[in-house]
Design an enzyme around this catalytic site. Structure first.
Site, short mmCIF file in Angstrom:
data_model
loop_
_atom_site.label_atom_id
_atom_site.label_comp_id
_atom_site.label_asym_id
_atom_site.label_seq_id
_atom_site.Cartn_x
_atom_site.Cartn_y
_atom_site.Cartn_z
N TYR A 5 42.09 38.28 47.70
CA TYR A 5 42.51 39.49 48.57
C TYR A 5 41.84 39.39 49.98
O TYR A 5 42.54 40.16 50.85
CB TYR A 5 41.94 40.78 47.83
CG TYR A 5 42.74 41.00 46.53
CD1 TYR A 5 43.94 41.38 46.65
CD2 TYR A 5 42.08 40.78 45.53
CE1 TYR A 5 44.65 41.49 45.31
CE2 TYR A 5 42.66 40.85 43.87
CZ TYR A 5 43.92 41.45 44.33
OH TYR A 5 44.73 41.30 42.90
N TYR A 32 38.72 49.68 38.43
CA TYR A 32 40.20 50.38 38.34
C TYR A 32 41.39 49.59 38.75
O TYR A 32 40.86 48.12 39.20
CB TYR A 32 40.37 51.69 39.24
CG TYR A 32 40.17 51.52 40.89
CD1 TYR A 32 41.30 51.23 41.50
CD2 TYR A 32 39.09 51.48 41.35
CE1 TYR A 32 41.27 51.02 42.75
CE2 TYR A 32 38.95 51.45 42.86
CZ TYR A 32 40.27 51.11 43.70
OH TYR A 32 40.02 51.02 45.04
C1 COA Z 1 46.01 36.25 41.31
C2 COA Z 1 47.65 36.19 41.03
C3 COA Z 1 48.17 37.61 41.08
C4 COA Z 1 48.47 35.41 42.13
O1 COA Z 1 49.64 35.39 42.31
P1 COA Z 1 50.60 34.16 42.69
O2 COA Z 1 51.93 34.86 42.80
O3 COA Z 1 50.54 33.09 42.18
O4 COA Z 1 50.10 34.25 44.47
P2 COA Z 1 51.03 33.51 45.62
O5 COA Z 1 51.63 32.33 45.10
O6 COA Z 1 51.44 34.73 46.10
O7 COA Z 1 49.79 33.15 46.52
C5 COA Z 1 49.39 33.79 47.68
C6 COA Z 1 48.16 33.08 48.33
O8 COA Z 1 47.17 33.25 47.51
C7 COA Z 1 46.48 32.22 46.81
N1 COA Z 1 46.13 32.47 45.58
C8 COA Z 1 46.80 32.67 44.59
N2 COA Z 1 46.27 32.93 43.49
C9 COA Z 1 44.79 32.85 43.91
C10 COA Z 1 43.55 32.75 43.13
N3 COA Z 1 43.77 33.07 41.94
N4 COA Z 1 42.48 32.50 43.80
C11 COA Z 1 42.64 32.05 45.21
N5 COA Z 1 43.87 32.25 45.94
C12 COA Z 1 44.84 32.40 45.17
C13 COA Z 1 47.55 31.06 47.13
O9 COA Z 1 47.24 29.79 47.41
C14 COA Z 1 48.22 31.46 48.24
O10 COA Z 1 47.58 31.23 49.31
P3 COA Z 1 48.28 31.37 50.92
O11 COA Z 1 49.66 31.74 51.04
O12 COA Z 1 47.13 31.98 51.87
O13 COA Z 1 48.13 29.89 51.27
C15 COA Z 1 47.98 35.53 39.72
O14 COA Z 1 47.29 34.11 39.70
C16 COA Z 1 47.48 36.26 38.57
O15 COA Z 1 48.46 37.24 38.01
N6 COA Z 1 46.41 35.92 37.97
C17 COA Z 1 45.85 36.40 36.66
C18 COA Z 1 45.56 38.11 36.93
C19 COA Z 1 44.89 38.47 38.14
O16 COA Z 1 43.79 37.83 38.15
N7 COA Z 1 45.30 39.24 38.75
C20 COA Z 1 44.35 39.62 39.80
C21 COA Z 1 43.84 41.34 39.43
S1 COA Z 1 42.86 41.87 40.49
#
Ligand code: COA
Length: 454
Positions: A164, A454
């Site tokens: 984030y 949350y």
């Molecule tokens: C984390 C999550 C929401 C990312 O979704 P995503 O659609 O794959 O992310 P995006 O393609 O939009 O990526 C956006 C950016 O975040 C980065 N990113 C995505 N997932 C990441 C992760 N787990 N850790 C670090 N960076 C991450 C990408 O590399 C990309 O970087 P950049 O655009 O700055 O170069 C997804 O992997 C997920 O649902 N994970 C499991 C549930 C979870 O942990 N949710 C978060 C709850 S707090």
């Protein structure tokens, strides 16, 4: 463009579910052939909510919910903004491939001062659709929509600390997890019960629920970092969720000499069948409104018969408990980031908290998402009230001027980290004297804390 809510009293009539979806994100998702929809939890039959909740379960590696669990979840979601991303070309075109949920509630920013905050939760993207920019569209959409609805800040708790920061969030309140060797610890703190200043009583879960609601209502507004919980928090923490009744949960109440409830502890026991004296107590929540309640409840936990280990989480980074035991090496304490904040409106956010010293600063704030950046002059009067005015020109970091990202400002906001620490870490630009003045003004009344997820 934005109309910030200046008073938290506006929250009583604020309709989170009616906050419109962000058009920039809608266009970004449409370009990828994806839909961007809101889900109405109060819709008859609740089928679209059931599909949304299944997408959340999948995203968080969970099992499917039972119909009773979905129904209980659905009822709790009413009033919040429930959003999904759909893929019309997929095998399940109606089931979201990505989810997010949000609502406005009070965030405590100083003792007795709160601010409306946009709480964000249930962020998931299906593994089949990951790394295509869906989370970026969802998060950008949440922040722009919240800003346009007049919310000065957003917050969340996170599964991974690396996700984030890129959206301008910064860790603002840390949390500690404790593993206590109860027999080794040795209690040297006050004993209010022994000394006749109060009493402890076991209470049933219904009483726990009302105690928690009452106590937390009073305590949370004094602790920077706490976020006003929804009623489900009290139901869950008292083990009374009808879809997932918690038969192990126990509650004990501390009452002062005047008969007023001042604290409550909830916990679960795990018996050690090989050595009964080495059983484990997992503290779920300990709320204490007075120092006596705090000491009495921790003394209860650490001196409980048959308990060798006490575990507790979401504690502060500076717990008095450490100084109530004889042997601090009986405490295994791990610290991590917990409550992440993202300022959306610098003038309103900074004017909402109180400051410890008077003074003036120019803050040159960089926001990668173009939401809250700019140059601002913060003037703090002798009563600790801040007034913020935008400045036209950018300023050079140095005497009286701090250049920093919105993520760093969000971390500094509650006083959970010092500007001298961020300066030494190369995260902000200013001089040592300005950082020292900044820290004196921004110091927290107590370390910021959020007691739950949350
Ligand atoms: C984390 C999550 C929401 C990312 O979704 P995503 O659609 O794959 O992310 P995006 O393609 O939009 O990526 C956006 C950016 O975040 C980065 N990113 C995505 N997932 C990441 C992760 N787990 N850790 C670090 N960076 C991450 C990408 O590399 C990309 O970087 P950049 O655009 O700055 O170069 C997804 O992997 C997920 O649902 N994970 C499991 C549930 C979870 O942990 N949710 C978060 C709850 S707090």
């Amino acid at each position: 463009m934005s109309t910030p809510i200046v008073s938290t009293s506006d929250l009583a009539t604020f309709d989170s579910a009616a906050v419109p979806l962000d058009e920039t994100s809608r266009a970004a998702l449409a370009e990828r052939g994806l839909g961007y929809v809101t889900v109405d939890p109060s819709e008859e039959g609740g089928e679209s909510f059931a599909r949304w909740s299944e997408a959340v379960n999948r995203g968080f590696l969970g099992e499917r919910s039972t119909p009773e669990q979905i129904e209980s979840w659905r009822t709790r979601a009413v009033g919040s903004r429930v959003v999904g991303v759909t893929d019309p070309a997929g095998a399940l075109p109606e089931q979201p491939v990505a989810t997010v949920q949000s609502w406005a509630a009070e965030l405590t920013v100083d003792d007795g001062r709160t601010i409306p905050s946009w709480g964000i939760s249930a962020v998931t993207v299906s593994s089949t659709h990951r790394r295509r920019g869906i989370a970026r569209a969802l998060l950008g959409g949440e922040l722009r929509a919240a800003r346009d609805a007049g919310l000065p800040i957003a917050g969340l708790t996170v599964s991974e600390a690396t996700i984030y920061g890129r959206y301008g969030f910064g860790p603002a309140a840390g949390a500690t997890r404790w593993r206590i060797d109860a027999r080794r610890a040795g209690w040297v703190g006050p004993q209010p019960v022994r000394d006749g200043r109060g009493r402890l009583d076991p209470v049933e879960r219904e009483a726990v629920q009302s105690d928690l609601r009452e106590l937390f209502g009073r305590i949370r507004v004094t602790r920077p970092g706490e976020f006003e919980p929804e009623e489900a928090f009290f139901v869950g923490f008292s083990g009374l969720n009808p879809a997932k009744p918690d038969l192990k949960l126990r509650g004990v109440r501390y009452t002062d000499a005047a008969g007023v409830t001042r604290g409550v502890i909830t916990y679960r026991m795990s018996e050690n069948m090989e050595d009964y004296r080495s059983s484990t107590m997992d503290v779920d929540l300990l709320l204490a409104e007075t120092t006596d309640a705090y000491a009495a409840l921790w003394h209860y936990a650490l001196t409980h018969d048959l308990v060798g280990t006490v575990n507790a989480g979401e504690l502060s980074t500076d717990e008095p408990l450490r100084w109530m035991v004889e042997d601090q090496r009986a405490l295994r304490v791990t610290e991590s980031d917990h409550h992440w904040l993202r300022i959306l409106d610098v003038p309103h956010a900074l004017a909402a908290r109180g400051y410890r010293t008077s003074g003036a600063f120019v803050l040159d704030v960089v926001d990668p998402l173009g939401i809250a950046g700019g140059t601002f002059r913060l003037e703090i009067d002798d009563d600790g009230n801040g007034v913020v005015t935008p400045v036209d020109a950018t300023a050079t970091p140095g005497e009286g001027v701090v250049r920093l990202g919105i993520s760093e400002l969000s971390s500094l906001y509650l006083g959970g980290v010092s500007s001298r620490t961020l300066l030494a870490a190369g995260r902000i630009e200013t001089d040592d004297a300005t950082a020292a003045r900044f820290d004196a003004a921004f110091a927290a009344v107590r370390p910021p804390l959020l007691s739950y997820w949350y």
